[in-house]
Design a protein around this motif. Structure first.
Motif, PDB file in Angstrom:
ATOM      1  N   GLU A  94       0.827  -1.205   0.000  1.00  0.00           N
ATOM      2  CA  GLU A  94       0.000   0.000   0.000  1.00  0.00           C
ATOM      3  C   GLU A  94       0.863   1.258   0.000  1.00  0.00           C
ATOM      4  O   GLU A  94       0.490   2.279  -0.590  1.00  0.00           O
ATOM      5  N   ILE A  95       2.009   1.198   0.673  1.00  0.00           N
ATOM      6  CA  ILE A  95       2.922   2.351   0.639  1.00  0.00           C
ATOM      7  C   ILE A  95       3.474   2.520  -0.768  1.00  0.00           C
ATOM      8  O   ILE A  95       3.566   3.649  -1.287  1.00  0.00           O
ATOM      9  N   TRP A  96       3.856   1.418  -1.391  1.00  0.00           N
ATOM     10  CA  TRP A  96       4.335   1.487  -2.773  1.00  0.00           C
ATOM     11  C   TRP A  96       3.254   2.067  -3.675  1.00  0.00           C
ATOM     12  O   TRP A  96       3.534   2.926  -4.521  1.00  0.00           O
ATOM     13  N   ARG A  97       2.013   1.617  -3.505  1.00  0.00           N
ATOM     14  CA  ARG A  97       0.913   2.142  -4.323  1.00  0.00           C
ATOM     15  C   ARG A  97       0.745   3.645  -4.105  1.00  0.00           C
ATOM     16  O   ARG A  97       0.533   4.400  -5.063  1.00  0.00           O
ATOM     17  N   THR A  98       0.879   4.090  -2.865  1.00  0.00           N
ATOM     18  CA  THR A  98       0.760   5.523  -2.574  1.00  0.00           C
ATOM     19  C   THR A  98       1.857   6.318  -3.271  1.00  0.00           C
ATOM     20  O   THR A  98       1.602   7.385  -3.853  1.00  0.00           O
ATOM     21  N   PHE A  99       3.081   5.803  -3.226  1.00  0.00           N
ATOM     22  CA  PHE A  99       4.192   6.478  -3.905  1.00  0.00           C
ATOM     23  C   PHE A  99       3.986   6.488  -5.418  1.00  0.00           C
ATOM     24  O   PHE A  99       4.221   7.508  -6.073  1.00  0.00           O
ATOM     25  N   ALA A 100       3.582   5.359  -5.961  1.00  0.00           N
ATOM     26  CA  ALA A 100       3.384   5.266  -7.409  1.00  0.00           C
ATOM     27  C   ALA A 100       2.286   6.209  -7.873  1.00  0.00           C
ATOM     28  O   ALA A 100       2.403   6.879  -8.911  1.00  0.00           O
ATOM     29  N   THR A 101       1.203   6.275  -7.114  1.00  0.00           N
ATOM     30  CA  THR A 101       0.106   7.184  -7.453  1.00  0.00           C
ATOM     31  C   THR A 101       0.576   8.631  -7.439  1.00  0.00           C
ATOM     32  O   THR A 101       0.191   9.437  -8.295  1.00  0.00           O
ATOM     33  N   ALA A 102       1.420   8.977  -6.477  1.00  0.00           N
ATOM     34  CA  ALA A 102       1.930  10.345  -6.402  1.00  0.00           C
ATOM     35  C   ALA A 102       2.801  10.683  -7.608  1.00  0.00           C
ATOM     36  O   ALA A 102       2.780  11.824  -8.099  1.00  0.00           O
ATOM     37  N   LEU A 103       3.547   9.709  -8.113  1.00  0.00           N
ATOM     38  CA  LEU A 103       4.455   9.982  -9.232  1.00  0.00           C
ATOM     39  C   LEU A 103       3.733  10.008 -10.580  1.00  0.00           C
ATOM     40  O   LEU A 103       4.037  10.842 -11.437  1.00  0.00           O
ATOM     41  N   VAL A 104       2.793   9.082 -10.786  1.00  0.00           N
ATOM     42  CA  VAL A 104       2.090   9.051 -12.074  1.00  0.00           C
ATOM     43  C   VAL A 104       0.904  10.005 -12.085  1.00  0.00           C
ATOM     44  O   VAL A 104       0.307  10.245 -13.141  1.00  0.00           O
ATOM     45  N   GLU A 105       0.530  10.511 -10.917  1.00  0.00           N
ATOM     46  CA  GLU A 105      -0.533  11.504 -10.758  1.00  0.00           C
ATOM     47  C   GLU A 105      -1.886  10.972 -11.194  1.00  0.00           C
ATOM     48  O   GLU A 105      -2.725  11.722 -11.694  1.00  0.00           O
ATOM     49  N   ARG A 106      -2.098   9.704 -10.977  1.00  0.00           N
ATOM     50  CA  ARG A 106      -3.412   9.105 -11.143  1.00  0.00           C
ATOM     51  C   ARG A 106      -3.437   7.766 -10.414  1.00  0.00           C
ATOM     52  O   ARG A 106      -2.370   7.192 -10.136  1.00  0.00           O
ATOM     53  N   PRO A 107      -4.626   7.265 -10.066  1.00  0.00           N
ATOM     54  CA  PRO A 107      -4.693   6.054  -9.243  1.00  0.00           C
ATOM     55  C   PRO A 107      -4.033   4.848  -9.904  1.00  0.00           C
ATOM     56  O   PRO A 107      -4.070   4.673 -11.124  1.00  0.00           O
ATOM     57  N   VAL A 108      -3.405   4.041  -9.060  1.00  0.00           N
ATOM     58  CA  VAL A 108      -2.795   2.780  -9.486  1.00  0.00           C
ATOM     59  C   VAL A 108      -3.299   1.699  -8.540  1.00  0.00           C
ATOM     60  O   VAL A 108      -3.325   1.898  -7.327  1.00  0.00           O
ATOM     61  N   THR A 109      -3.679   0.556  -9.082  1.00  0.00           N
ATOM     62  CA  THR A 109      -4.204  -0.518  -8.237  1.00  0.00           C
ATOM     63  C   THR A 109      -3.074  -1.410  -7.725  1.00  0.00           C
ATOM     64  O   THR A 109      -2.012  -1.529  -8.355  1.00  0.00           O
ATOM     65  N   VAL A 110      -3.314  -2.024  -6.592  1.00  0.00           N
ATOM     66  CA  VAL A 110      -2.350  -2.959  -6.019  1.00  0.00           C
ATOM     67  C   VAL A 110      -2.142  -4.143  -6.944  1.00  0.00           C
ATOM     68  O   VAL A 110      -1.031  -4.668  -7.085  1.00  0.00           O
ATOM     69  N   GLU A 111      -3.217  -4.574  -7.592  1.00  0.00           N
ATOM     70  CA  GLU A 111      -3.125  -5.730  -8.492  1.00  0.00           C
ATOM     71  C   GLU A 111      -2.152  -5.471  -9.638  1.00  0.00           C
ATOM     72  O   GLU A 111      -1.339  -6.345  -9.990  1.00  0.00           O
ATOM     73  N   ARG A 112      -2.221  -4.288 -10.239  1.00  0.00           N
ATOM     74  CA  ARG A 112      -1.312  -3.985 -11.346  1.00  0.00           C
ATOM     75  C   ARG A 112       0.134  -3.915 -10.860  1.00  0.00           C
ATOM     76  O   ARG A 112       1.047  -4.391 -11.545  1.00  0.00           O
ATOM     77  N   LEU A 113       0.324  -3.337  -9.692  1.00  0.00           N
ATOM     78  CA  LEU A 113       1.674  -3.266  -9.160  1.00  0.00           C
ATOM     79  C   LEU A 113       2.214  -4.656  -8.825  1.00  0.00           C
ATOM     80  O   LEU A 113       3.402  -4.934  -9.028  1.00  0.00           O
ATOM     81  N   THR A 114       1.364  -5.517  -8.311  1.00  0.00           N
ATOM     82  CA  THR A 114       1.797  -6.876  -7.988  1.00  0.00           C
ATOM     83  C   THR A 114       2.222  -7.624  -9.244  1.00  0.00           C
ATOM     84  O   THR A 114       3.263  -8.308  -9.256  1.00  0.00           O
ATOM     85  N   GLU A 115       1.434  -7.513 -10.288  1.00  0.00           N
ATOM     86  CA  GLU A 115       1.797  -8.143 -11.563  1.00  0.00           C
ATOM     87  C   GLU A 115       3.122  -7.590 -12.084  1.00  0.00           C
ATOM     88  O   GLU A 115       3.963  -8.334 -12.599  1.00  0.00           O
ATOM     89  N   PHE A 116       3.300  -6.292 -11.953  1.00  0.00           N
ATOM     90  CA  PHE A 116       4.542  -5.676 -12.410  1.00  0.00           C
ATOM     91  C   PHE A 116       5.730  -6.186 -11.595  1.00  0.00           C
ATOM     92  O   PHE A 116       6.790  -6.500 -12.143  1.00  0.00           O
ATOM     93  N   ALA A 117       5.561  -6.292 -10.288  1.00  0.00           N
ATOM     94  CA  ALA A 117       6.658  -6.762  -9.429  1.00  0.00           C
ATOM     95  C   ALA A 117       7.068  -8.182  -9.780  1.00  0.00           C
ATOM     96  O   ALA A 117       8.265  -8.511  -9.794  1.00  0.00           O
ATOM     97  N   VAL A 118       6.082  -9.025 -10.058  1.00  0.00           N
ATOM     98  CA  VAL A 118       6.382 -10.412 -10.418  1.00  0.00           C
ATOM     99  C   VAL A 118       7.181 -10.473 -11.724  1.00  0.00           C
ATOM    100  O   VAL A 118       8.031 -11.364 -11.912  1.00  0.00           O
ATOM    101  N   SER A 119       6.967  -9.518 -12.602  1.00  0.00           N
ATOM    102  CA  SER A 119       7.654  -9.531 -13.896  1.00  0.00           C
ATOM    103  C   SER A 119       9.053  -8.927 -13.841  1.00  0.00           C
ATOM    104  O   SER A 119       9.811  -9.050 -14.807  1.00  0.00           O
ATOM    105  N   ARG A 120       9.386  -8.271 -12.736  1.00  0.00           N
ATOM    106  CA  ARG A 120      10.669  -7.602 -12.626  1.00  0.00           C
ATOM    107  C   ARG A 120      11.652  -8.449 -11.823  1.00  0.00           C
ATOM    108  O   ARG A 120      11.398  -8.819 -10.679  1.00  0.00           O
ATOM    109  N   PRO A 121      12.834  -8.772 -12.395  1.00  0.00           N
ATOM    110  CA  PRO A 121      13.784  -9.645 -11.684  1.00  0.00           C
ATOM    111  C   PRO A 121      14.404  -9.007 -10.448  1.00  0.00           C
ATOM    112  O   PRO A 121      14.867  -9.730  -9.560  1.00  0.00           O
ATOM    113  N   GLU A 122      14.410  -7.671 -10.363  1.00  0.00           N
ATOM    114  CA  GLU A 122      15.021  -7.037  -9.199  1.00  0.00           C
ATOM    115  C   GLU A 122      14.070  -6.863  -8.030  1.00  0.00           C
ATOM    116  O   GLU A 122      14.488  -6.513  -6.924  1.00  0.00           O
TER     117      GLU A 122
END
Length: 356
Positions: A94-122
């Motif tokens: 949820e903290i990551w989602r809050t930061f991401a929303t602040a940077l992209v300046e529009r809502p981001v869902t936890v589900e999309r971030l989770t999918e993105f994290a799974v796809s990133r090796p780091e």
């Protein structure tokens, strides 16, 4: 100490290899790795009584070939930058989602971030927490995706809405985010900020906000002196707000001090003070910094700590949760022994017991 023992047991030409120096310190912005590399050899040599050389660990510098390609999509790039802005090794999604929303300046869902994290090796997902595979990768991505001052301020303001939901993260790192946003100074008299901020994050925040040295003569300098004197690390979590309250009273920020006292139960509370650090703001003759003794007086208003000095006496009312104020007395005695004259030009408040 373990490194010092190993060096003492080894031969005269021994080198000490410190592994995982990059993981030192609880926060990603922690400066412990740099301090270990710059001061470790000197300190270990002092402990063992002979020169000791620190050898850099194997793989101390992350090879550029091990870096992963950054996302092409600009929104995903900001999601990764938001993850790199996190200070803990594992933070709530949820903290990551809050930061991401602040940077992209529009809502981001936890589900999309989770999918993105799974796809990133780091990145690594552990239940509802996200982090990087190691501290080195975290710092590497942060260095490749630096945030502007405007973006840092957006993250800090978004963080304010997490007070009730993510108090652990807020208490550990909010001063760091405030410093990176260039806003630490204006928050130092905010009672909520001071109560919620841990001493380590506050110390690191001051170092980041004032890279050329914390200026003396104000609240930031007073808090910096408290940390330098070692009054935070040995103290309980409950005792640190008492020192913050003491500093606010000494600087005349009575409203903020009263709010701090109302927010938390202080083990001991300063009634009246004009605290002055001897390393501070104007030179004083030695006679003004002399103190004779520190006393614990049991008066009608409860236990009171007092120092005998000329021309005045400082007092602090003790409200020890354990009913035994001795621990507080030792803490203040330690401050007195290390900083003679700190209680100068202070006196007991009306109605309290005096010790002269």
């Amino acid at each position: 100490m373990a490194a010092a023992r190993a060096a003492a047991e080894a031969g005269p030409d021994a080198q000490v290899r410190l592994e995982r120096v990059e993981d030192a310190g609880p926060l990603v912005s922690s400066d412990e790795p740099t301090r270990i590399r710059s001061c470790g050899s000197r300190e270990i040599s002092r402990l063992v009584g002979r020169p000791v050389t620190l050898a850099l660990p194997v793989g101390d510098v992350r090879p550029a070939a091990e870096r992963h390609e950054l996302p092409v999509d600009q929104e995903e790039l900001l999601w990764l930058a938001a993850a790199a802005a996190l200070e803990l090794s594992r933070s709530g999604v949820e903290i990551w989602r809050t930061f991401a929303t602040a940077l992209v300046e529009r809502p981001v869902t936890v589900e999309r971030l989770t999918e993105f994290a799974v796809s990133r090796p780091e990145l690594v997902m552990e239940g509802r927490r996200v982090g990087f595979v190691d501290r080195e990768a975290h710092r590497d991505v942060r260095a490749r995706l630096p945030l502007s001052g405007v973006q840092q301020r957006a993250i800090h303001r978004a963080l304010l809405g997490l007070r009730s939901d993510e108090s652990a993260y807020l208490g550990a790192v909010r001063p760091v985010h405030a410093a990176l946003a260039g806003e630490l100074g204006e928050w130092l008299t905010d009672s909520d900020f001071l109560v919620e901020s841990g001493w380590y994050g506050l110390g690191l925040g001051l170092a980041l906000a004032y890279p050329e040295g914390v200026p003396l003569g104000g609240l930031a300098g007073d808090l910096h002196c408290l940390l330098l004197e070692g009054l935070a690390a040995p103290a309980s979590h409950e005792e640190w707000p008492s020192w913050v309250h003491h500093t606010l009273v000494g600087r005349g920020f009575t409203a903020a001090a009263d709010e701090v006292a109302a927010r938390v139960r202080l083990p001991w509370q300063t009634l009246w003070s004009h605290w002055r650090w001897p390393s501070g703001y104007a030179p004083r003759p030695p006679a003004e910094t002399e103190q004779d003794r520190i006393l614990l007086v049991h008066g009608p208003d409860g236990p009171t700590l007092a120092t005998q000095a000329s021309p005045g006496t400082a007092t602090a009312r003790c409200t020890s949760n354990s009913g035994t104020p001795g621990r507080v007395s030792r803490s203040v005695a330690r401050a007195r022994s290390r900083t003679p004259g700190s209680f100068l030009r202070s006196r007991h408040s009306p109605g309290s017991s005096s010790a002269m």
